[in-house]
Design an enzyme around this catalytic site. Structure first.
Site, short mmCIF file in Angstrom:
data_model
loop_
_atom_site.label_atom_id
_atom_site.label_comp_id
_atom_site.label_asym_id
_atom_site.label_seq_id
_atom_site.Cartn_x
_atom_site.Cartn_y
_atom_site.Cartn_z
N GLY A 59 -4.00 11.32 6.17
CA GLY A 59 -2.92 12.30 6.27
C GLY A 59 -1.72 11.81 7.07
O GLY A 59 -0.60 12.19 6.79
N PHE A 60 -1.98 10.96 8.04
CA PHE A 60 -0.89 10.53 8.92
C PHE A 60 -1.06 9.07 9.33
O PHE A 60 -2.18 8.58 9.46
CB PHE A 60 -0.86 11.40 10.18
CG PHE A 60 -0.71 12.86 9.86
CD1 PHE A 60 0.55 13.41 9.62
CD2 PHE A 60 -1.83 13.68 9.75
CE1 PHE A 60 0.68 14.75 9.28
CE2 PHE A 60 -1.70 15.02 9.40
CZ PHE A 60 -0.44 15.56 9.17
N GLY A 61 0.07 8.42 9.57
CA GLY A 61 0.04 7.07 10.12
C GLY A 61 -0.09 7.13 11.64
O GLY A 61 0.00 8.20 12.25
N GLY A 62 -0.34 5.99 12.23
CA GLY A 62 -0.33 5.89 13.69
C GLY A 62 -1.49 6.56 14.42
O GLY A 62 -1.40 6.84 15.61
N GLY A 71 0.14 0.27 8.61
CA GLY A 71 1.43 0.95 8.57
C GLY A 71 2.17 0.79 9.87
O GLY A 71 3.13 0.02 9.99
N MET A 118 -4.21 10.52 -2.23
CA MET A 118 -4.83 11.56 -1.38
C MET A 118 -4.41 12.90 -1.96
O MET A 118 -3.63 13.66 -1.38
CB MET A 118 -4.35 11.38 0.08
CG MET A 118 -4.98 10.19 0.76
SD MET A 118 -4.07 9.66 2.22
CE MET A 118 -2.88 8.56 1.45
N MET A 174 0.39 11.71 -1.02
CA MET A 174 -0.24 12.90 -0.41
C MET A 174 0.35 14.16 -1.02
O MET A 174 1.56 14.23 -1.25
CB MET A 174 0.02 12.91 1.10
CG MET A 174 -0.43 11.64 1.81
SD MET A 174 -0.26 11.83 3.60
CE MET A 174 -0.60 10.14 4.13
N HIS A 216 0.85 -1.19 0.00
CA HIS A 216 0.00 0.00 0.00
C HIS A 216 0.89 1.26 0.00
O HIS A 216 1.76 1.41 0.86
CB HIS A 216 -0.89 -0.03 1.24
CG HIS A 216 -1.89 1.08 1.32
ND1 HIS A 216 -3.10 1.07 0.66
CD2 HIS A 216 -1.85 2.26 1.99
CE1 HIS A 216 -3.77 2.18 0.93
NE2 HIS A 216 -3.03 2.92 1.74
N ASP A 243 -8.35 1.17 6.09
CA ASP A 243 -7.07 1.86 6.23
C ASP A 243 -7.13 2.83 7.40
O ASP A 243 -7.95 3.76 7.39
CB ASP A 243 -6.81 2.61 4.91
CG ASP A 243 -5.44 3.26 4.84
OD1 ASP A 243 -4.62 3.08 5.76
OD2 ASP A 243 -5.19 3.97 3.83
N GLY A 244 -6.26 2.60 8.38
CA GLY A 244 -6.15 3.52 9.51
C GLY A 244 -6.43 2.82 10.83
O GLY A 244 -7.53 2.33 11.08
N GLY A 245 -5.38 2.71 11.65
CA GLY A 245 -5.57 2.13 12.98
C GLY A 245 -5.83 0.63 12.98
O GLY A 245 -6.35 0.09 13.96
C1 DX5 Z 1 -3.27 7.47 6.34
C2 DX5 Z 1 -2.83 6.47 5.32
C3 DX5 Z 1 -2.63 5.11 5.84
C4 DX5 Z 1 -1.61 4.95 6.91
C5 DX5 Z 1 -2.22 4.02 7.91
O1 DX5 Z 1 -3.69 8.63 5.72
O2 DX5 Z 1 -3.77 6.39 4.27
O3 DX5 Z 1 -2.38 4.17 4.78
O4 DX5 Z 1 -0.37 4.41 6.51
O5 DX5 Z 1 -1.42 4.04 9.00
P1 DX5 Z 1 -1.68 3.21 10.32
O6 DX5 Z 1 -1.79 1.77 9.92
O7 DX5 Z 1 -0.43 3.50 11.08
O8 DX5 Z 1 -2.91 3.75 10.98
ZN ZN Z 2 -3.56 4.69 2.78
#
Ligand code: DX5
Ligand code: ZN
Length: 222
Positions: A141-144, A196, A67, A36, A32, A174-176
């Site tokens: 926008g962000f991981g984690g 991620g 994105m 951005m 994946h 996707d996300g969390g």
């Molecule tokens: C967030 C991304 C995700 C991100 C998920 O905007 O689209 O793909 O990597 O990150 P985690 O798995 O850390 O929530």
């Molecule tokens: Zn993503």
């Protein structure tokens, strides 16, 4: 079948090929790639040149999550770089049908993404033309970030629509996605799991991908 899609957003970019290879050994089957632009989302990441390099580093399908504003302008460049799946945001497309057609014309699998506040029902008419629907379970926008709980109801609703309409699109989340959320996500009906932080965050992508996938498969009775 449930699949794990390691998201390179949380990987060590100075060792990207090694990180991807480790996540693949751990059971990741699609990579994946978060693109951005600093406009649609408040962060900047990467574009077609990195996808082109990744293409040489792995044989796994590359799932590019755009994105970005004006995705149509960049879709051909992602195809040339070697992307396999491309998803565009419902919220970023003025002509969603046209964007999905363009992705397919470029030889890639088209998909649509919805933010947490966008209703699943808005996708009804275009569901027959997508390879998958990506349900954001955080604001992109962000991981984690922390998993938004009401995403479970949205996944369930989408799975219900898929049954009612007799369609075969896949449901990506996707996300969390992490050890404490993955079972409920799978049980709600998701089959493509993006992760991620849960894969790369602790610096042990092979081990952590394997463990996460094992939890997902157990929840799916696979
Ligand atoms: C967030 C991304 C995700 C991100 C998920 O905007 O689209 O793909 O990597 O990150 P985690 O798995 O850390 O929530
Ligand atoms: Zn993503």
């Amino acid at each position: 079948m449930v699949e794990l899609l390691p998201s390179i957003l949380s990987a060590d970019f100075s060792h990207l090929a090694d990180q991807v290879a480790a996540a693949e050994r751990g059971g990741g089957t699609v990579i994946h790639v978060d693109v951005m632009d600093g406009h649609f989302v408040p962060n900047i990441t990467l574009g077609p040149p990195v996808v082109k390099s990744l293409r040489k580093a792995t044989r796994l399908p590359l799932d590019c999550h755009l994105m970005i504003e004006n995705p149509d302008q960049f879709i051909p460049a992602f195809a040339e770089a070697g992307a396999d799946w491309v998803s565009v945001h419902y919220e970023a497309c003025r002509h969603l049908h046209r964007s999905l057609e363009l992705i397919a014309q470029c030889g890639m699998k088209p998909a649509v993404v919805i933010n947490p506040a966008t209703r699943v029902e808005l996708l009804l008419d275009i569901l027959p033309m997508v390879h998958h629907v990506l349900v954001m379970s955080v604001n992109p926008g962000f991981g984690g970030q922390k998993f938004i709980e009401f995403s479970l109801g949205r996944i369930r609703r989408l799975a219900e629509l898929r049954r009612e309409l007799g369609l075969a699109f896949r449901i990506e989340v996707d996300g969390g996605v992490a050890h404490d959320t993955v079972a409920r996500i799978v049980q709600a009906g998701a089959d493509l799991l993006v992760a991620g932080n849960a894969v790369f965050g602790a610096g042990e992508p092979e081990r952590d991908a394997r463990a996460l996938l094992a939890s997902a498969r157990a929840a799916a009775n696979e």
